[in-house]
Scaffold this motif. Structure first.
Motif, PDB file in Angstrom:
ATOM      1  N   ARG A 133       0.789  -1.225   0.000  1.00 42.39           N
ATOM      2  CA  ARG A 133       0.000   0.000   0.000  1.00 42.39           C
ATOM      3  C   ARG A 133       0.822   1.277   0.000  1.00 42.39           C
ATOM      4  O   ARG A 133       0.320   2.333  -0.376  1.00 42.39           O
ATOM      5  CB  ARG A 133      -0.972  -0.039   1.181  1.00 42.39           C
ATOM      6  N   ALA A 134       2.072   1.196   0.410  1.00 41.13           N
ATOM      7  CA  ALA A 134       2.891   2.407   0.390  1.00 41.13           C
ATOM      8  C   ALA A 134       3.038   2.947  -1.029  1.00 41.13           C
ATOM      9  O   ALA A 134       2.990   4.160  -1.268  1.00 41.13           O
ATOM     10  CB  ALA A 134       4.260   2.122   0.994  1.00 41.13           C
ATOM     11  N   ARG A 135       3.182   2.038  -1.988  1.00 41.95           N
ATOM     12  CA  ARG A 135       3.285   2.468  -3.385  1.00 41.95           C
ATOM     13  C   ARG A 135       1.985   3.121  -3.853  1.00 41.95           C
ATOM     14  O   ARG A 135       2.000   4.155  -4.532  1.00 41.95           O
ATOM     15  CB  ARG A 135       3.624   1.263  -4.262  1.00 41.95           C
ATOM     16  N   ARG A 136       0.852   2.517  -3.503  1.00 35.39           N
ATOM     17  CA  ARG A 136      -0.440   3.062  -3.913  1.00 35.39           C
ATOM     18  C   ARG A 136      -0.680   4.439  -3.286  1.00 35.39           C
ATOM     19  O   ARG A 136      -1.304   5.310  -3.896  1.00 35.39           O
ATOM     20  CB  ARG A 136      -1.571   2.104  -3.517  1.00 35.39           C
ATOM     21  N   LEU A 137      -0.173   4.605  -2.083  1.00 31.96           N
ATOM     22  CA  LEU A 137      -0.393   5.859  -1.368  1.00 31.96           C
ATOM     23  C   LEU A 137       0.161   7.046  -2.148  1.00 31.96           C
ATOM     24  O   LEU A 137      -0.525   8.055  -2.342  1.00 31.96           O
ATOM     25  CB  LEU A 137       0.253   5.787   0.019  1.00 31.96           C
ATOM     26  N   ILE A 138       1.396   6.956  -2.614  1.00 32.39           N
ATOM     27  CA  ILE A 138       2.012   8.122  -3.260  1.00 32.39           C
ATOM     28  C   ILE A 138       1.482   8.347  -4.666  1.00 32.39           C
ATOM     29  O   ILE A 138       1.757   9.389  -5.268  1.00 32.39           O
ATOM     30  CB  ILE A 138       3.550   8.006  -3.282  1.00 32.39           C
ATOM     31  N   ALA A 139       0.724   7.370  -5.214  1.00 33.07           N
ATOM     32  CA  ALA A 139       0.099   7.561  -6.524  1.00 33.07           C
ATOM     33  C   ALA A 139      -1.310   8.144  -6.414  1.00 33.07           C
ATOM     34  O   ALA A 139      -1.919   8.496  -7.427  1.00 33.07           O
ATOM     35  CB  ALA A 139       0.039   6.228  -7.273  1.00 33.07           C
ATOM     36  N   ASP A 140      -1.823   8.290  -5.194  1.00 34.46           N
ATOM     37  CA  ASP A 140      -3.177   8.787  -4.978  1.00 34.46           C
ATOM     38  C   ASP A 140      -3.171  10.316  -5.081  1.00 34.46           C
ATOM     39  O   ASP A 140      -2.476  10.993  -4.312  1.00 34.46           O
ATOM     40  CB  ASP A 140      -3.654   8.347  -3.591  1.00 34.46           C
ATOM     41  N   PRO A 141      -3.924  10.898  -6.011  1.00 30.42           N
ATOM     42  CA  PRO A 141      -3.919  12.362  -6.158  1.00 30.42           C
ATOM     43  C   PRO A 141      -4.361  13.089  -4.901  1.00 30.42           C
ATOM     44  O   PRO A 141      -3.951  14.224  -4.654  1.00 30.42           O
ATOM     45  CB  PRO A 141      -4.879  12.600  -7.334  1.00 30.42           C
ATOM     46  N   ARG A 142      -5.209  12.440  -4.097  1.00 32.70           N
ATOM     47  CA  ARG A 142      -5.649  13.084  -2.854  1.00 32.70           C
ATOM     48  C   ARG A 142      -4.489  13.208  -1.872  1.00 32.70           C
ATOM     49  O   ARG A 142      -4.408  14.177  -1.106  1.00 32.70           O
ATOM     50  CB  ARG A 142      -6.789  12.295  -2.238  1.00 32.70           C
TER      51      ARG A 142
END
Length: 269
Positions: free
Chosen positions: A166-175
């Motif tokens: 999830r760390a990778r997904r976190l920084i790709a989230d525009p929010r």
């Protein structure tokens, strides 16, 4: 008078940091560990310097070193966790973002910890109650703050290509990018920076129980009053594992919502 555990942790971390500083920029032999991980001669020498300090002062304690493993008499129920050079890849590339971590566990509690920055000549320390940074012999209390909006995200977890990472997904989230500013320091020095108010938060996946890398930083953040949980907001070292450490409840709540794909509350509400 015998040295206190706090002072011993600081002394040991500084001994390791002195080696790291002295070997910086020199030609360093590598020891391959597999999976792209490696140690350098500086890691090994720094760990030996730390072990020499700890074993001379506490010969009956157990010591667990990242490079040398478990040793010591082990008759006291106390365990020193030693990470001689956190950020080896940075260091080998002649980067200065590294840390030297020394922590003492007694039962389930971390009763003393130090995280040294060899190049800033700073040592972040806690005795389980007080938490300070020592520079030029002066101790300054640490105060967490989310004011920087900088969130360090560990991308060095065991399998960054795992869909559950999830760390990778976190920084790709525009929010996330609207509210925070991501950083990837690639050393647990950044965990200590949350306690010091230099980072708003730190996020990583992985199993961190009794980690030589993370125990010192976690102890610093807990003593400083940061919000410290697993990646799902659960008690640390349970469930899915991981770490979310934040300077305050608002930041922590926002990060948990992002990690879980939930709507965000407006800042300050």
């Amino acid at each position: 008078m015998p040295m206190t555990d706090r002072d011993l942790a600081i002394t040991a971390a500084r001994a390791g940091a002195a080696v790291v500083r002295s070997r910086y920029g020199t030609s360093l032999a590598r020891v391959e560990k597999g999976g792209g991980d490696f140690a350098t001669a500086a890691d090994l020498e720094a760990e030996q310097a730390i072990l020499d300090v700890l074993r001379a002062a506490r010969p009956d304690d157990t010591v667990v070193g990242e490079e040398s493993g478990r040793g010591g008499a082990g008759t006291t129920g106390r365990v020193w966790l030693v990470d001689p050079l956190c950020g080896t890849a940075n260091y080998a590339a002649r980067g200065m973002l590294v840390a030297v971590n020394v922590a003492l566990r007694a039962g389930t509690r971390t009763v003393a910890a130090a995280c040294a920055d060899p190049f800033a000549d700073e040592v972040f320390w806690t005795d389980g109650t007080r938490v300070c940074v020592r520079h030029s012999g002066v101790d300054e209390p640490l105060t967490p703050s989310a004011g920087t909006r900088l969130v360090d995200v560990n991308l060095d977890s065991p399998d960054p290509y795992d869909p559950a990472f999830r760390a990778r997904r976190l920084i790709a989230d525009p929010r996330f990018l609207e509210r925070f500013r991501p950083r990837v320091v690639s050393t647990t020095l950044a965990v200590a920076w949350v306690a010091a108010g230099r980072r708003a938060a730190y996020v990583t996946d992985g199993d961190l129980r009794d980690s030589v890398h993370f125990t010192s930083g976690i102890a610093l953040c807990e003593a400083a009053g940061c919000v410290v949980t697993g990646i799902d907001g659960q008690p640390l070292h349970t469930g899915a594992g991981g770490l979310v450490v934040a300077a305050d409840e608002e930041t922590h709540t926002a990060l948990l919502a992002l990690l879980d794909g939930q709507p965000l509350a407006a800042p300050g509400r």
